[in-house]
Design an enzyme around this catalytic site. Sequence first.
Site, mmCIF file in Angstrom:
data_model
loop_
_atom_site.group_PDB
_atom_site.id
_atom_site.type_symbol
_atom_site.label_atom_id
_atom_site.label_comp_id
_atom_site.label_asym_id
_atom_site.label_seq_id
_atom_site.Cartn_x
_atom_site.Cartn_y
_atom_site.Cartn_z
ATOM 1 N N GLY A 187 0.823 -1.211 0.000
ATOM 2 C CA GLY A 187 0.000 0.000 0.000
ATOM 3 C C GLY A 187 0.853 1.255 0.000
ATOM 4 N N GLY A 189 -0.149 4.278 0.202
ATOM 5 C CA GLY A 189 -1.016 5.376 0.649
ATOM 6 C C GLY A 189 -0.272 6.184 1.684
ATOM 7 N N ILE A 191 -0.134 5.967 5.028
ATOM 8 C CA ILE A 191 0.607 5.232 6.064
ATOM 9 C C ILE A 191 1.841 4.558 5.457
ATOM 10 C CG2 ILE A 191 0.521 3.235 7.644
ATOM 11 C CD1 ILE A 191 -2.314 3.987 8.354
ATOM 12 N N VAL A 244 -0.514 -8.247 -4.958
ATOM 13 C CA VAL A 244 0.065 -9.224 -4.024
ATOM 14 C C VAL A 244 -0.763 -10.504 -4.066
ATOM 15 C CG1 VAL A 244 0.603 -9.705 -1.598
ATOM 16 C CG2 VAL A 244 1.015 -7.413 -2.546
ATOM 17 N N GLY A 277 -5.366 0.664 3.943
ATOM 18 C CA GLY A 277 -6.568 1.420 4.291
ATOM 19 C C GLY A 277 -7.070 1.063 5.680
ATOM 20 N N HIS A 450 9.213 38.470 4.610
ATOM 21 C CA HIS A 450 10.376 38.029 3.830
ATOM 22 C C HIS A 450 11.556 37.809 4.766
ATOM 23 C CE1 HIS A 450 13.242 37.682 0.569
ATOM 24 N NE2 HIS A 450 14.015 38.537 1.209
HETATM 25 P P1 FAD Z 1 -10.128 6.870 17.049
HETATM 26 O O1 FAD Z 1 -9.006 7.795 17.245
HETATM 27 O O2 FAD Z 1 -9.890 5.613 16.319
HETATM 28 O O3 FAD Z 1 -10.694 6.557 18.497
HETATM 29 C C1 FAD Z 1 -11.724 5.643 18.701
HETATM 30 C C2 FAD Z 1 -11.636 5.150 20.120
HETATM 31 O O4 FAD Z 1 -12.840 4.423 20.403
HETATM 32 C C3 FAD Z 1 -10.484 4.188 20.368
HETATM 33 O O5 FAD Z 1 -9.733 4.605 21.478
HETATM 34 C C4 FAD Z 1 -11.165 2.846 20.649
HETATM 35 O O6 FAD Z 1 -10.479 2.095 21.635
HETATM 36 C C5 FAD Z 1 -12.505 3.300 21.189
HETATM 37 N N1 FAD Z 1 -13.567 2.306 21.019
HETATM 38 C C6 FAD Z 1 -13.929 1.659 19.888
HETATM 39 N N2 FAD Z 1 -15.003 0.871 20.112
HETATM 40 C C7 FAD Z 1 -15.313 1.012 21.422
HETATM 41 C C8 FAD Z 1 -16.325 0.467 22.258
HETATM 42 N N3 FAD Z 1 -17.264 -0.362 21.778
HETATM 43 N N4 FAD Z 1 -16.330 0.826 23.561
HETATM 44 C C9 FAD Z 1 -15.400 1.687 24.067
HETATM 45 N N5 FAD Z 1 -14.445 2.249 23.311
HETATM 46 C C10 FAD Z 1 -14.399 1.910 22.005
HETATM 47 N N6 FAD Z 1 -4.973 11.662 10.992
HETATM 48 C C11 FAD Z 1 -4.585 12.949 10.860
HETATM 49 O O7 FAD Z 1 -5.438 13.833 10.782
HETATM 50 N N7 FAD Z 1 -3.263 13.286 10.815
HETATM 51 C C12 FAD Z 1 -2.284 12.358 10.900
HETATM 52 O O8 FAD Z 1 -1.103 12.690 10.859
HETATM 53 C C13 FAD Z 1 -2.660 11.000 11.049
HETATM 54 N N8 FAD Z 1 -1.730 10.041 11.144
HETATM 55 C C14 FAD Z 1 -2.121 8.742 11.342
HETATM 56 C C15 FAD Z 1 -1.135 7.770 11.429
HETATM 57 C C16 FAD Z 1 -1.480 6.448 11.603
HETATM 58 C C17 FAD Z 1 -0.405 5.401 11.714
HETATM 59 C C18 FAD Z 1 -2.849 6.091 11.708
HETATM 60 C C19 FAD Z 1 -3.250 4.665 11.929
HETATM 61 C C20 FAD Z 1 -3.839 7.050 11.611
HETATM 62 C C21 FAD Z 1 -3.484 8.390 11.415
HETATM 63 N N9 FAD Z 1 -4.426 9.392 11.276
HETATM 64 C C22 FAD Z 1 -4.043 10.698 11.095
HETATM 65 C C23 FAD Z 1 -5.870 9.098 11.320
HETATM 66 C C24 FAD Z 1 -6.416 9.445 12.720
HETATM 67 O O9 FAD Z 1 -5.722 8.693 13.687
HETATM 68 C C25 FAD Z 1 -7.896 9.163 12.776
HETATM 69 O O10 FAD Z 1 -8.560 9.856 11.735
HETATM 70 C C26 FAD Z 1 -8.483 9.618 14.098
HETATM 71 O O11 FAD Z 1 -7.851 8.986 15.176
HETATM 72 C C27 FAD Z 1 -9.993 9.330 14.147
HETATM 73 O O12 FAD Z 1 -10.493 9.744 15.367
HETATM 74 P P2 FAD Z 1 -11.786 9.058 16.010
HETATM 75 O O13 FAD Z 1 -12.025 9.792 17.298
HETATM 76 O O14 FAD Z 1 -12.855 8.990 15.025
HETATM 77 O O15 FAD Z 1 -11.361 7.553 16.309
HETATM 78 P P1 NAD Z 2 -4.783 4.809 2.163
HETATM 79 O O1 NAD Z 2 -6.155 4.685 1.662
HETATM 80 O O2 NAD Z 2 -4.160 6.142 2.274
HETATM 81 O O3 NAD Z 2 -3.792 3.950 1.259
HETATM 82 C C1 NAD Z 2 -3.959 2.581 1.062
HETATM 83 C C2 NAD Z 2 -3.248 2.213 -0.222
HETATM 84 O O4 NAD Z 2 -3.195 0.819 -0.297
HETATM 85 C C3 NAD Z 2 -3.986 2.709 -1.460
HETATM 86 O O5 NAD Z 2 -3.082 3.356 -2.312
HETATM 87 C C4 NAD Z 2 -4.553 1.431 -2.066
HETATM 88 O O6 NAD Z 2 -4.653 1.495 -3.462
HETATM 89 C C5 NAD Z 2 -3.524 0.435 -1.620
HETATM 90 N N1 NAD Z 2 -4.014 -0.949 -1.558
HETATM 91 C C6 NAD Z 2 -5.221 -1.389 -1.125
HETATM 92 N N2 NAD Z 2 -5.270 -2.741 -1.198
HETATM 93 C C7 NAD Z 2 -4.080 -3.155 -1.688
HETATM 94 C C8 NAD Z 2 -3.506 -4.424 -1.978
HETATM 95 N N3 NAD Z 2 -4.194 -5.549 -1.770
HETATM 96 N N4 NAD Z 2 -2.251 -4.470 -2.470
HETATM 97 C C9 NAD Z 2 -1.538 -3.331 -2.666
HETATM 98 N N5 NAD Z 2 -2.031 -2.099 -2.406
HETATM 99 C C10 NAD Z 2 -3.270 -2.018 -1.919
HETATM 100 O O7 NAD Z 2 -4.776 4.030 3.557
HETATM 101 P P2 NAD Z 2 -3.665 3.935 4.683
HETATM 102 O O8 NAD Z 2 -2.370 4.415 4.193
HETATM 103 O O9 NAD Z 2 -3.793 2.576 5.249
HETATM 104 O O10 NAD Z 2 -4.221 4.959 5.748
HETATM 105 C C11 NAD Z 2 -5.557 4.825 6.245
HETATM 106 C C12 NAD Z 2 -6.134 6.152 6.570
HETATM 107 O O11 NAD Z 2 -5.554 6.655 7.771
HETATM 108 C C13 NAD Z 2 -5.846 7.225 5.540
HETATM 109 O O12 NAD Z 2 -6.750 7.179 4.471
HETATM 110 C C14 NAD Z 2 -6.016 8.469 6.338
HETATM 111 O O13 NAD Z 2 -7.384 8.778 6.390
HETATM 112 C C15 NAD Z 2 -5.520 8.067 7.713
HETATM 113 N N6 NAD Z 2 -4.139 8.556 7.910
HETATM 114 C C16 NAD Z 2 -3.882 9.874 7.757
HETATM 115 C C17 NAD Z 2 -2.586 10.345 7.902
HETATM 116 C C18 NAD Z 2 -2.318 11.808 7.729
HETATM 117 O O14 NAD Z 2 -3.267 12.575 7.755
HETATM 118 N N7 NAD Z 2 -1.067 12.221 7.559
HETATM 119 C C19 NAD Z 2 -1.554 9.472 8.181
HETATM 120 C C20 NAD Z 2 -1.855 8.128 8.303
HETATM 121 C C21 NAD Z 2 -3.158 7.673 8.175
#
Ligand code: FAD
Ligand code: NAD
Length: 471
Positions: A187, A189, A191, A244, A277, A450
Amino acid sequence: MSQYDVLVIGAGPGGYVAAIRCAQLGLKTACIDSMVTAGGKPTLGGTCLNVGCIPSKALLDSSHYYEHLTRHVAEHGIKVSGASIDVATMMKRKDKVVQTLTLGVASLLKKNKVDTLAGHARFVDSSEVEVVSAGGASQRVSAGRFIIATGSVPAKIASAPVDDRRIVDSTGALCFDAVPARLGVIGAGVIGLELGSVWRRLGAQVTVLEALDTFLAPVDRTIAEEAFKLLTKQGLDIRLGARVTGTRQGAEGVAVGFEWQGASQELQFDRLIVAVGRKPNTQGLNVEAAGVQLDPRGFIVVDSDCRTAQAHIYAVGDVVRGPMLAHKASEEGVAVAERIAGQRPHVDFNHVPWVMYTWPEIAWVGKNEAELRAEGRDVRIGQFPFMANGRAKGMGETSGMVKMIADAATDRLLGVHILGANASELIAEATLAMAFDASSEDLALTVHAHPTLAEAMHEAALAVSQRAIHF
Ligand code: FAD
Ligand code: NAD
């Protein structure tokens, strides 16, 4: 049984922010979360603080310093010898950043008199949930209103099952104990590119397998094509159109089979990150009992006000439609809290900025050129390269550009796309401008300090009407 005005399920950036805003507005509020640390302690802040935005950016910053020191400072006349990376210390620092911020959320909730409940919530009916703690203790809680903010979890693929040893998802990739010599990423994307960059900068040979033929499909083509060149030049081996087919574990590591350019291929890796994703998380929540509907992809169905089919149950963040971004989740959370309190808030979904923390960074707000052309919009485009920006030259950060797109008739800004150092900060100006319906002329008439990278924004705005000065 405890009774609240509002019960928030999930303490990520959607949930905890909503809970604080509810409490500020005088509502008796509780926030439930089931997440625990590696040591088994309940933790707040959700994916974002614990295993998402914050730890990934901490590692991106550490690895950026390392790469800068080992590859880029020599041209400034700075001689460094014997630089090495201590992964354990880097991880300890990342964990400390996470811990400080998650404890900060706990104290914010306490300060605002939000009750926090550690455990997994499950709807009993539309007015009550059962909360089961990690230790198995159960309690019933009822409320007049609910905000579901249960976020998302990594998507899985059958061809590469995560074992949390050699094959990991994003969470596993944030805590490797050593730099893998050969790292595979499925992927390309956000991440895959962010975490692939972290480990490449630290010395891993990184291969990224992307199913699509198009690199960064949601990104403006000018930016994506330039980013592809820069990232591959840095050493990321990105294979587009790679399908894959399977993985095989052996003494040598993990072998990944894939179809690429018409042939079956296999590569050996020490570690493999699956980053294909994320999917909405409603596991074990029993939303059906509350009369809340899911769409075919598992997202909770809400209207533009984040209201579900049940008027007193709202859902925000990754578990509902729209971009999976922390700031989008928080804005929805605040708006829902205010709506519950009788106010008439507004979330500007048209101007949610995106940032990818590669280096250079990629950031955009609004629509890209292809989307606008597909809509039949007549547009004018201004572009300005950081190569022609004095501050970028001084910093040695001349890659990339600002691309500004305005409506040809009204000059209203429709999209701003940046590839460059600190694009994550620069995009705020564009977001504000667009939220205020600014024209490119408005930005062109705004005095920019600037020498700054922001002058590239000014020049791109001038370039929309062919009057950039420095290019
Ligand atoms: P979450 O942050 O997922 O929180 C949901 C919470 O609900 C969790 O703590 C979970 O334990 C809890 N929960 C779930 N089900 C239950 C239940 N039944 N009972 C009690 N608790 C429960 N976004 C950005 O904007 N910028 C970034 O740089 C960025 N980087 C990222 C990097 C990575 C590696 C990943 C994985 C994501 C990244 N994201 C980024 C995406 C971002 O983390 C999410 O969009 C954001 O956390 C969503 O917020 P949320 O509150 O909807 O859910
Ligand atoms: P993504 O949707 O950004 O990228 C996933 C990539 O995997 C896509 O390019 C897709 O075509 C590819 N893919 C899907 N299935 C595949 C397969 N079987 N083989 C090869 N490639 C495949 O998803 P992500 O990178 O997993 O991140 C998930 C979400 O988390 C993001 O969409 C974003 O909303 C959030 N996130 C945001 C940030 C940020 O804001 N900087 C950072 C990390 C994550």
